[in-house]
Write an enzyme that holds these catalytic residues in place. Sequence first.
Site, PDB file in Angstrom:
ATOM      1  N   HIS A  98       0.774  -1.349   0.029  1.00 48.88           N
ATOM      2  CA  HIS A  98       0.003  -0.004  -0.070  1.00 48.88           C
ATOM      3  C   HIS A  98       0.756   1.149   0.002  1.00 48.88           C
ATOM      4  O   HIS A  98       1.717   1.408   0.944  1.00 48.88           O
ATOM      5  CB  HIS A  98      -0.735   0.110   1.212  1.00 48.88           C
ATOM      6  N   TYR A 138      -9.508   4.986   7.432  1.00 46.21           N
ATOM      7  CA  TYR A 138      -9.712   5.337   8.928  1.00 46.21           C
ATOM      8  C   TYR A 138     -10.665   6.608   8.776  1.00 46.21           C
ATOM      9  O   TYR A 138     -10.707   7.486   8.223  1.00 46.21           O
ATOM     10  CB  TYR A 138      -8.332   5.925   9.222  1.00 46.21           C
ATOM     11  N   LYS A 172       0.744  -0.416  14.914  1.00 38.60           N
ATOM     12  CA  LYS A 172       2.314  -0.270  15.758  1.00 38.60           C
ATOM     13  C   LYS A 172       2.679  -1.726  16.429  1.00 38.60           C
ATOM     14  O   LYS A 172       4.042  -1.980  16.789  1.00 38.60           O
ATOM     15  CB  LYS A 172       2.672   0.814  16.456  1.00 38.60           C
ATOM     16  N   TYR A 219       3.787   6.197  10.116  1.00 43.13           N
ATOM     17  CA  TYR A 219       2.894   5.191   9.786  1.00 43.13           C
ATOM     18  C   TYR A 219       3.819   3.950   9.051  1.00 43.13           C
ATOM     19  O   TYR A 219       3.829   2.736   9.536  1.00 43.13           O
ATOM     20  CB  TYR A 219       1.726   5.564   9.092  1.00 43.13           C
TER      21      TYR A 219
HETATM   22  P1  FAS Z   1       2.035 -12.095  21.555  1.00 39.14           P
HETATM   23  O1  FAS Z   1       1.126 -11.680  22.683  1.00 39.14           O
HETATM   24  O2  FAS Z   1       1.314 -12.156  20.150  1.00 39.14           O
HETATM   25  O3  FAS Z   1       2.539 -13.517  21.780  1.00 39.14           O
HETATM   26  C1  FAS Z   1       3.099 -13.915  23.301  1.00 39.14           C
HETATM   27  C2  FAS Z   1       2.938 -15.406  23.269  1.00 39.14           C
HETATM   28  O4  FAS Z   1       3.447 -15.902  24.712  1.00 39.14           O
HETATM   29  C3  FAS Z   1       1.483 -15.817  23.024  1.00 39.14           C
HETATM   30  O5  FAS Z   1       1.553 -16.936  21.932  1.00 39.14           O
HETATM   31  C4  FAS Z   1       1.440 -16.535  24.526  1.00 39.14           C
HETATM   32  O6  FAS Z   1       0.470 -17.855  24.420  1.00 39.14           O
HETATM   33  C5  FAS Z   1       2.567 -16.844  25.011  1.00 39.14           C
HETATM   34  N1  FAS Z   1       2.536 -16.845  26.644  1.00 39.14           N
HETATM   35  C6  FAS Z   1       1.975 -15.898  27.375  1.00 39.14           C
HETATM   36  N2  FAS Z   1       2.305 -16.172  28.598  1.00 39.14           N
HETATM   37  C7  FAS Z   1       3.160 -17.156  28.681  1.00 39.14           C
HETATM   38  C8  FAS Z   1       3.872 -18.084  29.512  1.00 39.14           C
HETATM   39  N3  FAS Z   1       3.689 -17.801  30.861  1.00 39.14           N
HETATM   40  N4  FAS Z   1       4.657 -18.923  29.328  1.00 39.14           N
HETATM   41  C9  FAS Z   1       4.720 -19.360  27.934  1.00 39.14           C
HETATM   42  N5  FAS Z   1       4.014 -18.739  26.976  1.00 39.14           N
HETATM   43  C10 FAS Z   1       3.201 -17.662  27.176  1.00 39.14           C
HETATM   44  N6  FAS Z   1      -1.148  -4.925  16.462  1.00 39.14           N
HETATM   45  C11 FAS Z   1      -1.237  -4.208  15.395  1.00 39.14           C
HETATM   46  O7  FAS Z   1      -0.210  -3.890  14.860  1.00 39.14           O
HETATM   47  N7  FAS Z   1      -2.380  -4.145  14.841  1.00 39.14           N
HETATM   48  C12 FAS Z   1      -3.626  -4.738  15.276  1.00 39.14           C
HETATM   49  O8  FAS Z   1      -4.865  -4.479  14.587  1.00 39.14           O
HETATM   50  C13 FAS Z   1      -3.389  -5.454  16.472  1.00 39.14           C
HETATM   51  N8  FAS Z   1      -4.800  -6.092  17.147  1.00 39.14           N
HETATM   52  C14 FAS Z   1      -4.548  -6.745  18.200  1.00 39.14           C
HETATM   53  C15 FAS Z   1      -5.658  -7.291  18.555  1.00 39.14           C
HETATM   54  C16 FAS Z   1      -5.704  -8.019  19.950  1.00 39.14           C
HETATM   55  C17 FAS Z   1      -6.839  -8.604  20.417  1.00 39.14           C
HETATM   56  C18 FAS Z   1      -4.403  -8.132  20.433  1.00 39.14           C
HETATM   57  C19 FAS Z   1      -4.451  -8.720  22.052  1.00 39.14           C
HETATM   58  C20 FAS Z   1      -3.342  -7.396  20.081  1.00 39.14           C
HETATM   59  C21 FAS Z   1      -3.566  -6.750  18.758  1.00 39.14           C
HETATM   60  N9  FAS Z   1      -2.261  -6.097  18.240  1.00 39.14           N
HETATM   61  C22 FAS Z   1      -2.449  -5.654  17.058  1.00 39.14           C
HETATM   62  C23 FAS Z   1      -0.969  -6.150  18.847  1.00 39.14           C
HETATM   63  C24 FAS Z   1      -0.339  -7.505  18.579  1.00 39.14           C
HETATM   64  O9  FAS Z   1      -0.394  -7.468  17.085  1.00 39.14           O
HETATM   65  C25 FAS Z   1       0.821  -7.530  19.222  1.00 39.14           C
HETATM   66  O10 FAS Z   1       1.662  -6.491  19.051  1.00 39.14           O
HETATM   67  C26 FAS Z   1       1.649  -8.892  18.744  1.00 39.14           C
HETATM   68  O11 FAS Z   1       0.989 -10.044  18.976  1.00 39.14           O
HETATM   69  C27 FAS Z   1       3.158  -8.910  19.701  1.00 39.14           C
HETATM   70  O12 FAS Z   1       3.548 -10.056  19.487  1.00 39.14           O
HETATM   71  P2  FAS Z   1       4.382 -10.734  20.791  1.00 39.14           P
HETATM   72  O13 FAS Z   1       5.255  -9.804  21.452  1.00 39.14           O
HETATM   73  O14 FAS Z   1       4.857 -11.993  20.233  1.00 39.14           O
HETATM   74  O15 FAS Z   1       3.226 -10.992  21.747  1.00 39.14           O
HETATM   75  C1  PHB Z   2      -5.737  -4.920  10.708  1.00 42.61           C
HETATM   76  O1  PHB Z   2      -5.778  -4.872   9.533  1.00 42.61           O
HETATM   77  O2  PHB Z   2      -6.033  -5.459  11.635  1.00 42.61           O
HETATM   78  C2  PHB Z   2      -5.384  -3.418  11.144  1.00 42.61           C
HETATM   79  C3  PHB Z   2      -4.884  -2.253  10.100  1.00 42.61           C
HETATM   80  C4  PHB Z   2      -4.562  -1.010  10.641  1.00 42.61           C
HETATM   81  C5  PHB Z   2      -4.562  -0.620  11.895  1.00 42.61           C
HETATM   82  C6  PHB Z   2      -5.190  -1.732  12.890  1.00 42.61           C
HETATM   83  C7  PHB Z   2      -5.511  -3.025  12.468  1.00 42.61           C
HETATM   84  O3  PHB Z   2      -4.356   0.470  12.480  1.00 42.61           O
END
Ligand code: FAS
Ligand code: PHB
Length: 388
Positions: A72, A200, A296, A383
Amino acid sequence: MRHQVCIIGGGPSGLLLALLLHRAGVDAVVLERRSRDYVLSRIRAGVLEQGLCDILRKAGVGARLDAEGFVHDGTLLVAHGRRLRVDFQETTGKTVTIYGQTEVTRDLYAELDRIGAKVIHEAEEVAIQDADTEAPYVLFTLNGEEKRVDCDYVAGCDGFHGVSRRTIPERLRQQFEHVYPFGWLGILSRTRPLQDELVYAGHERGFALCSMRNARLSRHYLQVPLTDTVEEWTDEAFWAELRRRLPPDLAEVLEIGPSIEKSIAPLRSFISEPMSWGRLFLAGDASHIVPPTGAKGLNLAASDVWYLSQALIARYAGEESLLRDYSAKALARVWKASRFSWAMTRLLHSFPAEGPFLARMQAAELEHLADSHAAQTSLAENYVGLPY
Ligand code: FAS
Ligand code: PHB
């Protein structure tokens, strides 16, 4: 068992770190609490900065990203009667790629399997011991049996609810938090994306975001009160509300269809300092959370992992300074991305409790954005991703 690095968490942070270390000949094991299916069932981020894409290619897992990702050049902001396309390519010469975090995780798992890296699933009761000594170790149970990993370093990649951050003594941690008075209701549907680029939308009824995963898979979000539950939101209610928050010309071309996933995520800004203690190093959501408005979260995990992987690789080559500097270096980028995510959230969401003044400030900021190439360049620079 003994490994040079014990990584807690098998999400994108832990898996990418494991792969980068293995590529450099550093032996790492990943302990993941959940099953692989569970990890891969989570629908999370969708926008990859160029920096993250480059790291995935360096790590040898960029093929599907390059084949299936959508590049994009810009994004559309519509709010307060303004419609503004921010052109990333023209202002920064950079782009972003739309490729689901689930697919990134899938690619990482597949490559780690292929090279025979050790990823232990359903590792329970993980406890990090003696992190502030020269001989840390990690205890966990597997199928009810106690296990121990002796290692040189521990990488805490276990997300916001993990055990790693809490292993750092509370008296040594400084935590910064801002909780937003709303959440995001997200829906995944096998429908054509609204536009070729993300939309957005700010509206007095609340924020909306129209994103995608591929040409027949859309990911849309609505700002909802924290008191809402997924059960209250039928698909019909979701689509009707999304249409209300879009300009009429976009609302009428929005393709609707049954949801294949629906969830509500709370929004918070959270940063815990420092990101290291002794031989424990935090990366990703284990140390910081940003509201997804700036896309982010995953991308910050990537820069943490890049810095930490290079520091550990340097350490095994006899250079310790990068490890010493890791926390400060990672936090510098985390704070700037956190500011951007907070600013985008403030700009585009409705804050009824803050009265009409904030709404006027939002409108004025959008006017300035529309009038100023410099302001658009600044938004675009953040961004597409600030330099590593
Ligand atoms: P994660 O949370 O992805 O991974 C951590 C891992 O550690 C998990 O698999 C968990 O099971 C494991 N774990 C936890 N406790 C443990 C323990 N005690 N022992 C062993 N393993 C354990 N970011 C964006 O940029 N855009 C988005 O749209 C977006 N949407 C999101 C929606 C939701 C519901 C959430 C919760 C986050 C979202 N995020 C988004 C942020 C997300 O993408 C995170 O930044 C990303 O998953 C970070 O990755 P990790 O640091 O690996 O953490
Ligand atoms: C998504 O596609 O999940 C998405 C994209 C942009 C954002 C947040 C989530 O800022």
